[in-house]
Design a protein around this motif. Structure first.
Motif, mmCIF file in Angstrom:
data_model
loop_
_atom_site.group_PDB
_atom_site.id
_atom_site.type_symbol
_atom_site.label_atom_id
_atom_site.label_comp_id
_atom_site.label_asym_id
_atom_site.label_seq_id
_atom_site.Cartn_x
_atom_site.Cartn_y
_atom_site.Cartn_z
ATOM 1 N N THR A 239 -7.956 2.195 1.498
ATOM 2 C CA THR A 239 -7.120 3.195 2.165
ATOM 3 C C THR A 239 -6.328 2.555 3.298
ATOM 4 N N GLU A 240 -6.629 1.316 3.597
ATOM 5 C CA GLU A 240 -5.888 0.587 4.626
ATOM 6 C C GLU A 240 -4.458 0.375 4.152
ATOM 7 N N SER A 241 -3.527 0.295 5.076
ATOM 8 C CA SER A 241 -2.135 0.047 4.716
ATOM 9 C C SER A 241 -1.547 -0.991 5.655
ATOM 10 N N GLY A 242 -0.467 -1.623 5.219
ATOM 11 C CA GLY A 242 0.187 -2.618 6.058
ATOM 12 C C GLY A 242 0.675 -3.800 5.241
ATOM 13 N N TRP A 243 1.627 -4.521 5.818
ATOM 14 C CA TRP A 243 2.240 -5.648 5.119
ATOM 15 C C TRP A 243 1.242 -6.763 4.837
ATOM 16 N N HIS A 244 0.186 -6.841 5.641
ATOM 17 C CA HIS A 244 -0.776 -7.928 5.510
ATOM 18 C C HIS A 244 -1.604 -7.844 4.234
ATOM 19 N N LEU A 245 -1.690 -6.660 3.620
ATOM 20 C CA LEU A 245 -2.527 -6.507 2.433
ATOM 21 C C LEU A 245 -2.073 -7.423 1.298
ATOM 22 N N ALA A 246 -0.755 -7.542 1.108
ATOM 23 C CA ALA A 246 -0.242 -8.390 0.026
ATOM 24 C C ALA A 246 -0.640 -9.846 0.236
ATOM 25 N N GLN A 247 -0.613 -10.306 1.485
ATOM 26 C CA GLN A 247 -1.017 -11.679 1.765
ATOM 27 C C GLN A 247 -2.495 -11.900 1.470
ATOM 28 N N GLN A 248 -3.273 -10.836 1.593
ATOM 29 C CA GLN A 248 -4.711 -10.925 1.355
ATOM 30 C C GLN A 248 -5.084 -10.638 -0.096
ATOM 31 N N GLY A 249 -4.094 -10.288 -0.924
ATOM 32 C CA GLY A 249 -4.374 -9.983 -2.319
ATOM 33 C C GLY A 249 -4.923 -8.592 -2.543
ATOM 34 N N ARG A 250 -4.883 -7.742 -1.515
ATOM 35 C CA ARG A 250 -5.408 -6.382 -1.625
ATOM 36 C C ARG A 250 -4.252 -5.393 -1.766
ATOM 37 N N ILE A 251 -4.589 -4.132 -2.062
ATOM 38 C CA ILE A 251 -3.534 -3.137 -2.218
ATOM 39 C C ILE A 251 -4.066 -1.754 -1.873
ATOM 40 N N ASN A 252 -3.197 -0.945 -1.307
ATOM 41 C CA ASN A 252 -3.520 0.428 -0.949
ATOM 42 C C ASN A 252 -3.643 1.290 -2.202
ATOM 43 N N ALA A 253 -4.566 2.244 -2.187
ATOM 44 C CA ALA A 253 -4.826 3.078 -3.364
ATOM 45 C C ALA A 253 -3.598 3.875 -3.792
ATOM 46 N N SER A 254 -2.910 4.479 -2.841
ATOM 47 C CA SER A 254 -1.710 5.247 -3.180
ATOM 48 C C SER A 254 -0.597 4.334 -3.672
ATOM 49 N N ASP A 255 -0.463 3.168 -3.044
ATOM 50 C CA ASP A 255 0.614 2.243 -3.407
ATOM 51 C C ASP A 255 0.464 1.720 -4.828
ATOM 52 N N VAL A 256 -0.768 1.424 -5.243
ATOM 53 C CA VAL A 256 -0.934 0.882 -6.594
ATOM 54 C C VAL A 256 -0.586 1.937 -7.636
ATOM 55 N N GLN A 257 -0.891 3.195 -7.350
ATOM 56 C CA GLN A 257 -0.552 4.254 -8.300
ATOM 57 C C GLN A 257 0.954 4.492 -8.343
ATOM 58 N N THR A 258 1.611 4.339 -7.196
ATOM 59 C CA THR A 258 3.073 4.426 -7.168
ATOM 60 C C THR A 258 3.687 3.298 -7.982
ATOM 61 N N ALA A 259 3.130 2.094 -7.840
ATOM 62 C CA ALA A 259 3.628 0.943 -8.600
ATOM 63 C C ALA A 259 3.473 1.181 -10.095
ATOM 64 N N TRP A 260 2.340 1.722 -10.516
ATOM 65 C CA TRP A 260 2.132 1.998 -11.941
ATOM 66 C C TRP A 260 3.159 2.992 -12.461
ATOM 67 N N SER A 261 3.487 3.979 -11.632
ATOM 68 C CA SER A 261 4.471 4.975 -12.045
ATOM 69 C C SER A 261 5.859 4.349 -12.169
ATOM 70 N N LEU A 262 6.236 3.538 -11.186
ATOM 71 C CA LEU A 262 7.552 2.899 -11.210
ATOM 72 C C LEU A 262 7.689 1.924 -12.377
ATOM 73 N N LEU A 263 6.593 1.260 -12.709
ATOM 74 C CA LEU A 263 6.593 0.311 -13.824
ATOM 75 C C LEU A 263 6.372 1.002 -15.170
ATOM 76 N N GLU A 264 6.219 2.333 -15.106
ATOM 77 C CA GLU A 264 5.998 3.162 -16.296
ATOM 78 C C GLU A 264 4.740 2.746 -17.044
ATOM 79 N N TYR A 265 3.725 2.342 -16.267
ATOM 80 C CA TYR A 265 2.421 2.035 -16.845
ATOM 81 C C TYR A 265 1.599 3.304 -17.027
ATOM 82 N N ALA A 266 1.806 4.260 -16.119
ATOM 83 C CA ALA A 266 0.994 5.478 -16.160
ATOM 84 C C ALA A 266 1.807 6.654 -15.636
#
Length: 266
Positions: A239-266
């Motif tokens: 549930t953490e958010s911030g630019w640093h997550l990408a550098q750490q290889g982590r991702i926010n729960a809402s953001d990953v679901q948004t990415a799946w939608s944009l990529l038409e995965y789900a």
């Protein structure tokens, strides 16, 4: 393609903090939450470095460092903590207690950690995380406790870097009988290593193995972002958010679901 389960690893260093984050996780669309019990024996202190005026004008971002301190074993009432977490969480729950050898913080002996896992299993979680390197006889005893309602996640957390994709694939295949889900997490130092994890997940996509592959570091989030394409069963998020997550290889729960939608995965 199937949508992977979104698992949020609960933030917090106390049972009450984890309970509060479980509410946030649910509103973020989590399907599952993970309570890492070893984190109960830690405290954190954020250290914010000062930036020069030139750095601020150039738009450079500060890196917020977190100092983690460890508590003594008797500092935590585990039974009380488990009760608080179980009562507060109304999503399927993963219980884990990571040892130091796999990057965790549990302060006791391996025998004491196994007892903590026994207590966790008795709470009836949906899944319990059992490391693949637990001694077989001990592991079998824990499996006998799980019953029909608690599944097993067989996990591997490498703190020694990322092996070639072929070795990752072989490791997953060799351990596929140890759990209902096979989880593997590797520390990455560059994007090439992140690509190795992606390649391994791609090779395993039609294997029939329920996988959760990821990295911690540069490129470690690629296997999470593209998890539906890779046929992964579960994706670990925060549930953490911030630019640093990408550098750490982590991702926010809402953001990953948004990415799946944009990529038409789900």
């Amino acid at each position: 393609m199937n949508r992977p389960l979104v698992c949020v690893t609960l933030r917090g260093r106390t049972a009450d903090e984890m309970a509060r984050d479980a509410v946030v996780a649910k509103t973020s669309g989590a399907d599952v939450v993970e309570a890492r019990l070893d984190l109960l024996w830690t405290t954190e202190h954020r250290v914010e470095p000062k930036s020069s005026s030139d750095e601020k004008r150039n738009g450079d971002r500060d890196i917020i460092e977190v100092e983690i301190s460890r508590l003594d074993l008797d500092a935590v009432d585990l039974d009380s903590a488990l009760s608080t977490i179980v009562e507060a969480v109304d999503l399927p729950l993963v219980m884990s207690c990571r040892p130091e050898r796999q990057g965790g913080y549990y302060p006791g002996t391996e025998e004491q950690r196994i007892e903590a896992l026994r207590a966790a299993i008795k709470c009836g979680p949906r899944w319990v995380d059992l490391e693949s390197d637990i001694v077989k006889s001990t592991r079998d005893d824990l499996l006998d406790l799980t019953g029909d309602d608690t599944g097993v996640i067989a996990s591997m957390h490498s703190i020694d870097g990322t092996p070639p994709a072929s070795m990752i694939t072989q490791e997953i295949e060799d351990n596929q009988d140890l759990g209902d889900i096979i989880k593997a997490c590797y520390e990455t130092t560059n994007r090439t290593e992140g690509l190795r994890i992606f390649e391994a997940a791609w090779e395993l996509r039609e294997s029939g193995i329920n996988t959760a592959l990821m990295g911690l570091g540069p490129g470690g989030d690629w296997a999470r972002i593209h998890a539906p394409l890779l046929g992964q069963f579960m994706v670990y998020t925060t549930t953490e958010s911030g630019w640093h997550l990408a550098q750490q290889g982590r991702i926010n729960a809402s953001d990953v679901q948004t990415a799946w939608s944009l990529l038409e995965y789900a």
